[in-house]
Design a protein around this motif. Structure first.
Motif, PDB file in Angstrom:
ATOM      1  N   GLY A 121      -2.328   8.553  -7.270  1.00 31.60           N
ATOM      2  CA  GLY A 121      -0.935   8.117  -6.987  1.00 31.60           C
ATOM      3  C   GLY A 121      -0.305   8.418  -5.932  1.00 31.60           C
ATOM      4  N   LEU A 122      -1.056   8.304  -4.772  1.00 29.10           N
ATOM      5  CA  LEU A 122      -0.558   8.631  -3.387  1.00 29.10           C
ATOM      6  C   LEU A 122       0.184   7.299  -2.852  1.00 29.10           C
ATOM      7  CD1 LEU A 122      -3.418  10.720  -2.138  1.00 29.10           C
ATOM      8  CD2 LEU A 122      -1.075  11.360  -2.827  1.00 29.10           C
ATOM      9  N   PRO A 123       1.037   7.181  -2.102  1.00 26.92           N
ATOM     10  CA  PRO A 123       1.742   6.047  -2.070  1.00 26.92           C
ATOM     11  C   PRO A 123       1.231   5.327  -0.863  1.00 26.92           C
ATOM     12  CG  PRO A 123       3.151   7.913  -1.410  1.00 26.92           C
ATOM     13  CD  PRO A 123       2.231   8.375  -1.810  1.00 26.92           C
ATOM     14  N   LEU A 124       1.577   4.059  -0.688  1.00 25.12           N
ATOM     15  CA  LEU A 124       1.305   3.089   0.366  1.00 25.12           C
ATOM     16  C   LEU A 124       2.305   3.197   1.363  1.00 25.12           C
ATOM     17  CD1 LEU A 124      -0.537   0.327  -1.452  1.00 25.12           C
ATOM     18  CD2 LEU A 124      -1.642   1.894  -0.068  1.00 25.12           C
ATOM     19  N   PRO A 125       2.128   3.045   2.756  1.00 24.88           N
ATOM     20  CA  PRO A 125       3.407   2.955   3.731  1.00 24.88           C
ATOM     21  C   PRO A 125       4.136   1.549   3.121  1.00 24.88           C
ATOM     22  CG  PRO A 125       1.177   3.437   4.785  1.00 24.88           C
ATOM     23  CD  PRO A 125       0.805   3.227   3.274  1.00 24.88           C
ATOM     24  N   ALA A 126       5.458   1.536   3.658  1.00 22.59           N
ATOM     25  CA  ALA A 126       6.249   0.650   3.442  1.00 22.59           C
ATOM     26  C   ALA A 126       5.700  -0.738   3.614  1.00 22.59           C
ATOM     27  CB  ALA A 126       7.543   0.745   3.931  1.00 22.59           C
ATOM     28  N   ALA A 141       5.981  14.116   2.308  1.00 24.56           N
ATOM     29  CA  ALA A 141       5.675  15.199   1.843  1.00 24.56           C
ATOM     30  C   ALA A 141       6.993  16.289   2.155  1.00 24.56           C
ATOM     31  CB  ALA A 141       4.305  15.872   2.360  1.00 24.56           C
ATOM     32  N   PHE A 142       7.385  15.968   3.519  1.00 20.47           N
ATOM     33  CA  PHE A 142       8.510  16.896   4.063  1.00 20.47           C
ATOM     34  C   PHE A 142       9.843  16.480   3.126  1.00 20.47           C
ATOM     35  CE2 PHE A 142      12.247  16.813   7.047  1.00 20.47           C
ATOM     36  CZ  PHE A 142      12.214  18.034   7.285  1.00 20.47           C
ATOM     37  N   ALA A 143       9.758  15.543   2.633  1.00 27.45           N
ATOM     38  CA  ALA A 143      11.184  14.989   1.987  1.00 27.45           C
ATOM     39  C   ALA A 143      11.105  15.440   0.600  1.00 27.45           C
ATOM     40  CB  ALA A 143      11.481  13.480   1.978  1.00 27.45           C
ATOM     41  N   GLY A 144       9.739  15.919   0.186  1.00 28.73           N
ATOM     42  CA  GLY A 144       9.610  16.464  -1.275  1.00 28.73           C
ATOM     43  C   GLY A 144       9.452  15.207  -2.153  1.00 28.73           C
ATOM     44  N   THR A 145       9.167  14.244  -1.694  1.00 25.08           N
ATOM     45  CA  THR A 145       8.931  12.800  -2.652  1.00 25.08           C
ATOM     46  C   THR A 145       7.199  12.473  -2.881  1.00 25.08           C
ATOM     47  OG1 THR A 145       9.364  11.274  -0.932  1.00 25.08           O
ATOM     48  CG2 THR A 145      11.198  12.044  -2.176  1.00 25.08           C
ATOM     49  N   LEU A 146       6.528  13.331  -2.150  1.00 25.43           N
ATOM     50  CA  LEU A 146       5.142  12.911  -2.040  1.00 25.43           C
ATOM     51  C   LEU A 146       4.484  13.413  -3.542  1.00 25.43           C
ATOM     52  CD1 LEU A 146       2.481  11.837  -0.727  1.00 25.43           C
ATOM     53  CD2 LEU A 146       1.819  13.993  -0.079  1.00 25.43           C
ATOM     54  N   LYS A 147       5.367  14.429  -4.102  1.00 23.67           N
ATOM     55  CA  LYS A 147       5.085  15.037  -5.461  1.00 23.67           C
ATOM     56  C   LYS A 147       3.587  15.756  -5.386  1.00 23.67           C
ATOM     57  CE  LYS A 147       7.547  11.178  -7.967  1.00 23.67           C
ATOM     58  NZ  LYS A 147       7.509  10.317  -8.827  1.00 23.67           N
ATOM     59  N   ARG A 148       3.183  15.884  -4.140  1.00 27.72           N
ATOM     60  CA  ARG A 148       2.008  16.793  -4.335  1.00 27.72           C
ATOM     61  C   ARG A 148       2.044  17.585  -2.819  1.00 27.72           C
ATOM     62  NH1 ARG A 148      -3.095  15.647  -6.665  1.00 27.72           N
ATOM     63  NH2 ARG A 148      -3.253  14.187  -8.260  1.00 27.72           N
ATOM     64  N   PRO A 149       1.546  18.955  -3.097  1.00 21.75           N
ATOM     65  CA  PRO A 149       1.595  19.598  -1.681  1.00 21.75           C
ATOM     66  C   PRO A 149       0.409  19.069  -0.930  1.00 21.75           C
ATOM     67  CG  PRO A 149       1.321  21.004  -3.367  1.00 21.75           C
ATOM     68  CD  PRO A 149       1.332  19.748  -4.006  1.00 21.75           C
ATOM     69  N   LEU A 150       0.773  19.001   0.388  1.00 23.94           N
ATOM     70  CA  LEU A 150      -0.172  18.454   1.472  1.00 23.94           C
ATOM     71  C   LEU A 150      -1.000  19.374   2.257  1.00 23.94           C
ATOM     72  CD1 LEU A 150      -1.173  15.441   2.589  1.00 23.94           C
ATOM     73  CD2 LEU A 150       0.637  15.736   4.184  1.00 23.94           C
ATOM     74  N   ALA A 151      -2.096  19.246   2.248  1.00 21.53           N
ATOM     75  CA  ALA A 151      -2.936  20.331   3.310  1.00 21.53           C
ATOM     76  C   ALA A 151      -4.099  19.676   3.833  1.00 21.53           C
ATOM     77  CB  ALA A 151      -3.586  21.468   2.075  1.00 21.53           C
ATOM     78  N   ALA A 152      -4.477  20.281   5.100  1.00 21.24           N
ATOM     79  CA  ALA A 152      -5.628  19.926   5.724  1.00 21.24           C
ATOM     80  C   ALA A 152      -6.532  20.828   6.277  1.00 21.24           C
ATOM     81  CB  ALA A 152      -4.950  19.093   7.079  1.00 21.24           C
ATOM     82  N   LEU A 153      -8.043  20.659   6.348  1.00 21.11           N
ATOM     83  CA  LEU A 153      -8.710  21.436   6.892  1.00 21.11           C
ATOM     84  C   LEU A 153      -8.444  21.686   8.419  1.00 21.11           C
ATOM     85  CD1 LEU A 153     -11.853  20.523   4.807  1.00 21.11           C
ATOM     86  CD2 LEU A 153     -10.574  22.945   4.935  1.00 21.11           C
TER      87      LEU A 153
END
Length: 418
Positions: A236-241, A274-286
């Protein structure tokens, strides 16, 4: 005696000595080139290994495994057409030689940009590889991404299960993947970078039921349009506009293009959402550098950096300490790759030490924050933990020793200050 006579005498003497050599010694001498080539290959010194593999094949052209090693080396030095020719020679001798089928399958996979592009040919040989030897984890590793692209969920999941069942991943690799999965927030997206932090995590989810809520996304594969579509559908991860133009975007690192590459475009959009709170999932990176710059702050919470809208520091000391205390150094002791792994890159990169260095690096980041806050007692406690981790995990490289010793010097200097 003339020089010609001298030469003849030396030649006769050599032949007599060879004739009197026991058969076992002759066989060992015959395999010297192959053993030397394999040692260089495991150090990723492929240019030096190649002529020795060629000599080994010249010594024994009827050994399909020797031919397959030569073919694999040719493929890795970007001589794909020659690799396929040699691998097909191995298949003439042994039609169900899994290694040779695997070389051809990868050489024809367009994902790797070898110049030989045929998904159908790749699929035929990758399928033959896992059929001919279902105990060889290399075959399952190679077929996974193509099964993913084809939408063959059965083969995709079987590949991940077999990677666990064949013990393709070392205990250290599994410990590292458990570590970064363990402390992720619910439903997080974790951005991984390579094989050793992608396949084991996915296998854990499937076979062990560990953190199935987490979306494991490989940043390199986000350069592939079909993979972007897949994570969009699956997680459910969005595509860019401007998704209509995504399929024509260049790969990151391909050069020659001024436009933003596909992976960076996708990741940049996820960061903004993710910053706007609309990704609906926390974003993390190694690795923080894998995420393009943008709004929010990447805060190190242990093995991962978590995107937050704001933070007083790029490191959450409480979260990092909880993460480190949960580690058992003995889980990180041992080889970083299994004996069956044929990746020159993974073998030569001292994967075990890479994992250990990541742990030590995170610990020293935390220690730096303690010293800046004048928390000397906690800084000393961390040093004791780090020394124990170094000793019990077997971290033994110049880089590792410098990390630990450098931190020890910083602690001593801070304690001497009035």
């Amino acid at each position: 005696m003339s020089s010609i006579a001298d030469s003849r005498l030396l030649l006769c003497t050599g032949l007599l000595a060879l004739a009197s050599t026991p058969l076992q010694a002759l066989q060992e001498l015959k395999g010297t080139n192959f053993k030397a080539a394999l040692a260089l290959y495991r150090e990723n010194r492929l240019g030096e290994a190649l002529p020795l593999f060629e000599e080994a094949v010249a010594e024994d052209s009827t050994n399909p495994t020797t031919l397959a090693w030569l073919a694999e080396t040719l493929r890795r030095v970007e001589r794909a057409e020659s690799a396929v020719v040699v691998a097909r020679r191995a298949l003439v001798l042994s039609p169900c030689h899994a290694f040779a089928h695997g070389v051809i399958g990868v050489a024809y996979n367009p994902q790797y940009g070898t110049g030989l592009e045929s998904y159908d040919t790749a699929w035929v040989h990758l399928s033959r590889a896992v059929t001919c030897d279902p105990e060889d984890g290399n075959g399952w590793l190679n077929i996974w991404s193509e099964a993913l692209r084809r939408g063959d969920r059965t083969i995709e999941e079987r590949a991940l299960r077999r990677l666990r069942e064949t013990n393709f991943f070392s205990g250290v690799t599994l410990a590292y993947n458990r570590w970064f999965l363990r402390d992720l927030p619910p439903n997080a997206v974790i951005l991984t970078n390579g094989d050793v932090d992608t396949y084991p995590a996915l296998a854990f989810q499937l076979k062990d039921g560990l953190r199935r809520d987490v979306a494991v996304v490989n940043t390199s594969m986000l350069n592939l349009w079909w993979y972007v579509q897949l994570v969009h559908t699956r997680y459910g991860l969005p595509l860019p506009a401007d998704s209509a133009t995504l399929a024509t975007r260049p790969m990151c690192g391909s050069g020659g293009a001024d436009s933003v590459c596909l992976a960076a475009l996708v990741l940049g959009e996820w960061r903004r959402l993710a910053f706007a709170g609309t990704l609906k999932r926390p974003l993390a990176a190694l690795v923080e550098s894998s995420v393009p710059s943008g709004p929010g702050v990447l805060v190190r919470t242990g093995p991962v950096a978590l995107l937050r809208s704001s933070a007083p520091s790029p490191l959450d000391t409480a979260a990092v300490w909880r993460s480190l205390r949960g580690l058992d150094p003995h889980d990180f002791a041992g080889p970083g790759t299994s004996p069956m792994d044929r990746s020159a890159v993974r073998i030569s990169s001292a994967t075990t030490q890479g994992f250990l260095l990541h742990v030590a690096w995170v610990a020293v980041l935390y220690g730096g924050e303690l010293l800046r806050a004048q928390r000397l007692r906690d800084a000393r406690q961390l040093l004791e933990w780090l020394r124990r981790f170094e000793r019990e995990s077997g971290m033994d490289t110049p880089q590792g020793r410098e990390i630990v010793d450098g931190y020890a010097r910083d602690v001593a200097a801070a304690e001497r200050e009035p």
